[in-house]
Design an enzyme around this catalytic site. Structure first.
Site, PDB file in Angstrom:
ATOM      1  N   GLY A  83       0.754  -1.245   0.000  1.00  0.00           N
ATOM      2  CA  GLY A  83       0.000   0.000   0.000  1.00  0.00           C
ATOM      3  C   GLY A  83       0.781   1.290   0.000  1.00  0.00           C
ATOM      4  N   LYS A  99       8.601 -14.793  17.020  1.00  0.00           N
ATOM      5  CA  LYS A  99       8.730 -16.208  17.404  1.00  0.00           C
ATOM      6  C   LYS A  99       9.930 -16.843  16.702  1.00  0.00           C
ATOM      7  CE  LYS A  99       6.364 -20.674  17.342  1.00  0.00           C
ATOM      8  NZ  LYS A  99       5.079 -21.408  17.192  1.00  0.00           N
ATOM      9  N   TYR A 119      16.416   6.187  40.742  1.00  0.00           N
ATOM     10  CA  TYR A 119      16.032   5.140  41.690  1.00  0.00           C
ATOM     11  C   TYR A 119      14.582   5.359  42.073  1.00  0.00           C
ATOM     12  CZ  TYR A 119      17.412   8.910  44.940  1.00  0.00           C
ATOM     13  OH  TYR A 119      17.556  10.115  45.578  1.00  0.00           O
ATOM     14  N   HIS A 169       5.432  14.954  50.315  1.00  0.00           N
ATOM     15  CA  HIS A 169       5.225  13.523  50.498  1.00  0.00           C
ATOM     16  C   HIS A 169       3.782  13.119  50.208  1.00  0.00           C
ATOM     17  CE1 HIS A 169       9.253  13.354  51.906  1.00  0.00           C
ATOM     18  NE2 HIS A 169       9.015  14.015  53.017  1.00  0.00           N
TER      19      HIS A 169
END
Length: 527
Positions: A38, A140, A218, A279
């Protein structure tokens, strides 16, 4: 690697044509035959490349408006055949199947189609079938086939092929893993959309799709690893934000900034609002005639906790507000827009992270919230309920004044975003004391009152900021003690959900203390 593993033929079929012409040119220069479909084939031919149509290989034309193109044994056999398996080679020879060594596919833009509000039929047509089938087949068989689903991988693939005509085994494995993740994410987006269309919030099987935005330094603590993934929704917030300046955003920065922006969204766009978060809990929230007024009122609630906090607002950040914010050490500032003057002010604070989100999230927008558990997760709808004046049921002898009603509604909006048990004192559309995350509602009341006293002393005021305030509780008062603690702190009116078996005792205590109290019938636990 065997001679048979050399890259000789590549099938290219992409919706996102970013970089595809240059990629294909370099493949062609490496004597790799190009197969395409296409619009991709058209783009490559216009660039002067020789391309074989898939229909030439299958000897079937594209049909059914392009729904049937690549679903054919000569395509999937070329992707799935094990080149070192004699039986597979015999089948290839018998049926005229040639191996395809490189597959380059990205999928129909389903999520983009949904995001722009397309109709049901158009969304269905943007569900790719042949693309995922080819991707999974190639992934696969990655021992023999390289599969590329992301333009970011073009250069790496080209460099390896141009070196010796081969793709490294580890590269093909990495590309295969990425390909399976891509199809899983794609199917997850379709499943989520379909379930929503069917009004099925909790289908039997659920999957979550996300795309890596950044790997963080972290997590909550230095010994934890973390990353930020975007889900593809167009909800304004940290995922849509453009970072104008500052250090890399940390896990805690992102979490707290999201909490701040969701809270400030409660106040819409019309009235300027500021939320200061520490916090994931607010330490000061206020509305005002302008953002500077709102910021100073929010800061007054708890100037000590505001140090190193997050500041969020619901209107454009200007230079006047920026000059006030930089007087206090602040980690992150987020706004829907930022003007040039504010950007110049913050440029002097190079570590401060400045974000422009492009909008404010709609507080009533539907969505889901997930919480992981050992061996599973909890899934619930977002707490999109808001309380309005019509929802209130005054249960005391004394009716609240107009100002008390306004402050009660303000305080209850804030309490919705405070960790439970939550107590919020407010006066003149600004918080003056917040108690969060306590095991006892009485403790939350006392902590909020003590912090209000501390804030008053910091401001040089003689009496606690809670004098003449209202108090909001995220859930009912199970006993009268928490309510009486609020009265002792100077609160004159109370807003709470109600629903305790001791409601009558609590109402009687409020009447004895001369308090006005309204029930909302809506609880806002936040754990």
């Amino acid at each position: 690697m065997t001679e048979q593993s050399r890259v000789r033929r590549a099938l290219i079929s992409v919706s996102d044509k970013t970089g595809i012409v240059e990629f294909a040119k370099r493949l062609s220069s490496a004597d790799i035959a190009l197969i395409s479909t296409g619009g991709t084939a058209k783009a490559l031919r216009e660039a002067g490349l020789h391309v074989m149509d898939v229909s030439e290989i299958t000897e079937f034309p594209e049909m059914m408006d392009g729904r049937i193109k690549t679903l054919h044994p000569r395509i999937h056999g070329g992707l799935l055949a094990l080149r070192d398996n004699a039986g597979h080679r015999e089948s290839m020879d018998e049926h005229g199947i040639n191996g395809i060594d490189l597959l380059v596919v990205n999928l129909y833009p389903f999520e983009e189609t949904v995001a722009r509000g397309a109709g049901f039929a158009e969304c269905i047509e943007n569900i790719d079938i042949g693309g995922p089938a080819m991707i999974r087949a190639a992934a696969k068989n990655h021992g023999f086939v390289g599969v590329v689903t992301d333009p970011d991988d073009y250069e790496t693939v080209l460099q390896e092929i141009e070196l010796d005509g081969l793709l490294k085994t580890e590269t093909k494995k990495r590309l295969a893993a990425k390909a399976f993740a891509k199809t899983a994410s794609y199917d997850s987006a379709i499943s989520t959309w379909f379930s929503a269309h069917n009004n099925e919030p909790f289908p039997k099987d659920v999957s979550v799709a996300g795309r890596l935005s950044s790997v963080l330094r972290y997590g909550e603590n230095p010994h934890q690893a973390a990353a930020f993934y975007k889900t593809g929704t167009n909800r304004s917030g940290v995922a849509t934000a453009r970072q104008i300046q500052g250090k890399e955003l940390s896990y805690n920065n992102l979490n707290d900034t999201d909490a701040a922006y969701e809270l400030v969204a409660e106040f819409g766009f019309e009235k300027p609002a500021i939320a200061i978060i520490k916090h994931a809990n607010p330490c000061g929230v206020a509305t005002g005639e302008n953002l500077v007024e709102a910021y100073l009122a929010a800061l007054r609630c708890d100037p000590i906790s505001a140090f190193g906090g997050i500041v969020a607002m619901n209107q454009k950040l200007t230079g006047d507000l920026a000059r006030k914010i930089v007087e206090v050490f602040t980690e992150v500032v987020i706004a829907p827009e930022v003007d040039d003057e504010a950007t110049e002010v913050f440029a002097k604070k190079k570590n401060l992270r400045l974000l422009a989100a492009g909008g404010v999230p709609a507080v009533n927008e539907e969505g889901s919230v997930m919480k992981p558990l050992a061996g599973g997760f909890l899934l619930q709808s977002r707490d999109a309920r808001t309380v309005n004046l019509a929802d209130l049921k005054v249960v005391t002898k004394r009716q609240p004044s107009e100002q008390e009603l306004a402050d009660m509604l303000f305080a209850f909006k804030v309490a919705k975003h405070v960790k439970s048990n939550a107590i919020v004192y407010a006066k003149d559309s600004a918080t003056v004391g917040i108690g969060a995350g306590q095991m006892s509602r009485l403790d939350s009341s006392r902590i909020a009152a003590r912090k209000a006293q501390d804030a008053a002393e910091a401001c040089g005021e003689m009496q606690a900021l809670t004098q003449g305030s209202v108090v909001a509780s995220d859930a009912f008062f199970p006993f009268a003690d928490g309510l009486l603690a609020a009265a002792e702190a100077g609160a004159t009116a109370v807003i709470q959900p109600g629903g305790s078996i001791r409601d009558d005792e609590v109402i009687a205590a409020a009447d004895d203390a001369g308090l006005a109290m309204a029930f909302t019938g809506i609880r806002h636990f936040r754990h």
